[in-house]
Enzyme design. Sequence first.
Site, PDB file in Angstrom:
ATOM      1  N   TYR A   1      52.461  64.138  36.097  1.00 61.88           N
ATOM      2  CA  TYR A   1      51.756  65.302  35.606  1.00 61.88           C
ATOM      3  C   TYR A   1      50.644  65.583  36.784  1.00 61.88           C
ATOM      4  O   TYR A   1      49.894  64.480  37.179  1.00 61.88           O
ATOM      5  CB  TYR A   1      51.372  65.032  34.241  1.00 61.88           C
ATOM      6  CG  TYR A   1      50.412  66.013  33.682  1.00 61.88           C
ATOM      7  CD1 TYR A   1      50.934  67.477  33.576  1.00 61.88           C
ATOM      8  CD2 TYR A   1      48.832  66.225  33.922  1.00 61.88           C
ATOM      9  CE1 TYR A   1      50.146  68.419  33.047  1.00 61.88           C
ATOM     10  CE2 TYR A   1      48.123  67.121  33.196  1.00 61.88           C
ATOM     11  CZ  TYR A   1      48.615  68.423  33.062  1.00 61.88           C
ATOM     12  OH  TYR A   1      47.768  69.297  32.386  1.00 61.88           O
TER      13      TYR A   1
ATOM     14  N   ARG B   1      30.490  62.528  16.158  1.00 64.41           N
ATOM     15  CA  ARG B   1      31.211  61.700  17.456  1.00 64.41           C
ATOM     16  C   ARG B   1      31.915  60.602  17.091  1.00 64.41           C
ATOM     17  O   ARG B   1      32.725  60.145  17.809  1.00 64.41           O
ATOM     18  CB  ARG B   1      30.142  62.133  18.342  1.00 64.41           C
ATOM     19  CG  ARG B   1      30.316  61.428  19.737  1.00 64.41           C
ATOM     20  CD  ARG B   1      29.660  61.699  20.937  1.00 64.41           C
ATOM     21  NE  ARG B   1      28.198  61.844  20.864  1.00 64.41           N
ATOM     22  CZ  ARG B   1      27.251  60.920  20.482  1.00 64.41           C
ATOM     23  NH1 ARG B   1      27.944  59.785  20.495  1.00 64.41           N
ATOM     24  NH2 ARG B   1      26.137  61.057  20.306  1.00 64.41           N
TER      25      ARG B   1
ATOM     26  N   ASP C   1      51.936  57.010  30.057  1.00 61.44           N
ATOM     27  CA  ASP C   1      51.852  58.171  29.464  1.00 61.44           C
ATOM     28  C   ASP C   1      53.280  58.585  28.782  1.00 61.44           C
ATOM     29  O   ASP C   1      54.202  58.887  29.423  1.00 61.44           O
ATOM     30  CB  ASP C   1      51.590  59.218  30.528  1.00 61.44           C
ATOM     31  CG  ASP C   1      51.421  60.674  29.855  1.00 61.44           C
ATOM     32  OD1 ASP C   1      51.864  61.249  28.894  1.00 61.44           O
ATOM     33  OD2 ASP C   1      50.553  61.545  30.860  1.00 61.44           O
TER      34      ASP C   1
ATOM     35  N   LYS D   1      51.201  68.612  23.155  1.00 64.83           N
ATOM     36  CA  LYS D   1      52.596  68.947  23.628  1.00 64.83           C
ATOM     37  C   LYS D   1      53.515  68.511  22.444  1.00 64.83           C
ATOM     38  O   LYS D   1      53.176  69.321  21.279  1.00 64.83           O
ATOM     39  CB  LYS D   1      52.946  67.919  24.641  1.00 64.83           C
ATOM     40  CG  LYS D   1      52.113  67.913  25.980  1.00 64.83           C
ATOM     41  CD  LYS D   1      51.929  69.419  26.487  1.00 64.83           C
ATOM     42  CE  LYS D   1      50.959  69.375  27.630  1.00 64.83           C
ATOM     43  NZ  LYS D   1      50.674  68.467  28.626  1.00 64.83           N
TER      44      LYS D   1
HETATM   45  C1  LIG Z   1      49.808  68.022  29.631  1.00 66.79           C
HETATM   46  C2  LIG Z   1      49.936  66.731  30.115  1.00 66.79           C
HETATM   47  C3  LIG Z   1      48.790  65.950  30.262  1.00 66.79           C
HETATM   48  C4  LIG Z   1      47.338  66.490  30.370  1.00 66.79           C
HETATM   49  O1  LIG Z   1      47.170  66.688  28.668  1.00 66.79           O
HETATM   50  P1  LIG Z   1      45.992  67.912  28.290  1.00 66.79           P
HETATM   51  O2  LIG Z   1      45.971  67.781  26.793  1.00 66.79           O
HETATM   52  O3  LIG Z   1      46.622  69.139  28.891  1.00 66.79           O
HETATM   53  O4  LIG Z   1      44.538  67.420  28.733  1.00 66.79           O
HETATM   54  C5  LIG Z   1      49.038  64.480  30.740  1.00 66.79           C
HETATM   55  N1  LIG Z   1      50.185  63.942  30.821  1.00 66.79           N
HETATM   56  C6  LIG Z   1      51.208  64.625  30.582  1.00 66.79           C
HETATM   57  C7  LIG Z   1      52.799  64.002  30.924  1.00 66.79           C
HETATM   58  C8  LIG Z   1      51.099  65.929  30.089  1.00 66.79           C
HETATM   59  O5  LIG Z   1      52.330  66.768  30.071  1.00 66.79           O
END
Ligand SMILES: *Cc1c(COP(=O)(O)O)cnc(C)c1O
Length: 386
Positions: free
Chosen positions: A105, A48, A178, A203
């Site tokens: 998001y 961890r 982000d 992603k």
């Molecule tokens: C998918 C996404 C998230 C969240 O991520 P997870 O891996 O699904 O928890 C946050 N910000 C954006 C822009 C996303 O596309």
Amino acid sequence: MQGFDTRAIHAGQEPDPLTGAVVPPIYQVSTYAQDGVGGLRGGYEYSRSANPTRTALQECLAALEAPGLGEARGMAFASGLAAEDTLLRTVCRPGDHAVIPDDAYGGTYRLFARVAAPWGLDHTPAPVTDPEGVAAAIIPGRTKVVWIETPTNPLLNIADIRAIADVAHAAGALLVVDNTFASPYLQQPLLLGADVVVHSTTKYLGGHSDVVGGALVASDAGLAEQLAYHQNAMGSVPGPFDCFLVLRGIKTLGVRMDRHSANARIVVDFLAQHPQVTEVRWPGLPSHPGHEVAARQMSDFGGMVSFRVRGGEQAAVDVCGRTSVFTLGESLGGVESLIEHPARMTHASAAGSPLEVPGDLVRLSVGIETVDDLVSDLDRALAGHS
Ligand SMILES: *Cc1c(COP(=O)(O)O)cnc(C)c1O
């Protein structure tokens, strides 16, 4: 400084000292033998806290997002939202305030509205396209975080990172970006003044729709230290195999992003002249209101495209149901093309809020397939054939 693709393939990934393996092994292990009490062999005591496969990924992430920023540090998480939650509960306390995007998001909005707000962190949505609007939403003394996405999800709006960093810093707040949609290949917010970059590595970084993961990269050593402390104390870490998959994906990030961007441009040109399409949103279009800022802070415009369909919500839902190369599904950033209806799918949790999205909107994650097949798939779907 080595180039981006060299760093993507090699940073944090020296051949394994024991065997020479050219790829960091999957250290599928929870604990490490000690030579006498406290005698750690490689600095590892419990997975961890740290794991060698995760270390490789974290070093690579820092090398991609913060080239030349010696103090920067990357941290990997079990998901993008786990990274976001750890970040918020590290830099904010109950009673603090955050400025959030009015286009974001859906899960990020849900985290602020349904989890952080009851915990005591309140927020104000602000238009990320307008630094003055962001400044007006700041509550002096209480705002600890200004949070933006750029390009935004799902409307592909563009925020001027440098201008908003100045606004946030003038108020003593941190700027969080982000960077999931652009990926570090197209945009490096820490070099434009942001304090922390957030990723859903699920992603583009992972890139193959086979892993869920998240990351933070912080530019300042003190902040990075606090985040790393909370990463261990809160425990939402990814397993070694997930780290291996993200690292494997990152090696081809550059070539994938080039193809995503090139395919998106052709798809956009097709949609822009289609009579059933009333608006196309992609920051590479000169008519896009954020085009100039995007051209300045991004090296290309990426594979995310959204468009509005003539005939309203049902017409948009119908188009989503008729494609065959574009798979109907949530998520984005994989090699395969995806189509979705944000109002009923990814952004359903924003209904009735300032982040509600138009019902006639369709979002595409343009993949790296042969682009003629993508265009003819959309052509058939818009013409009413499946
Ligand atoms: C998918 C996404 C998230 C969240 O991520 P997870 O891996 O699904 O928890 C946050 N910000 C954006 C822009 C996303 O596309």
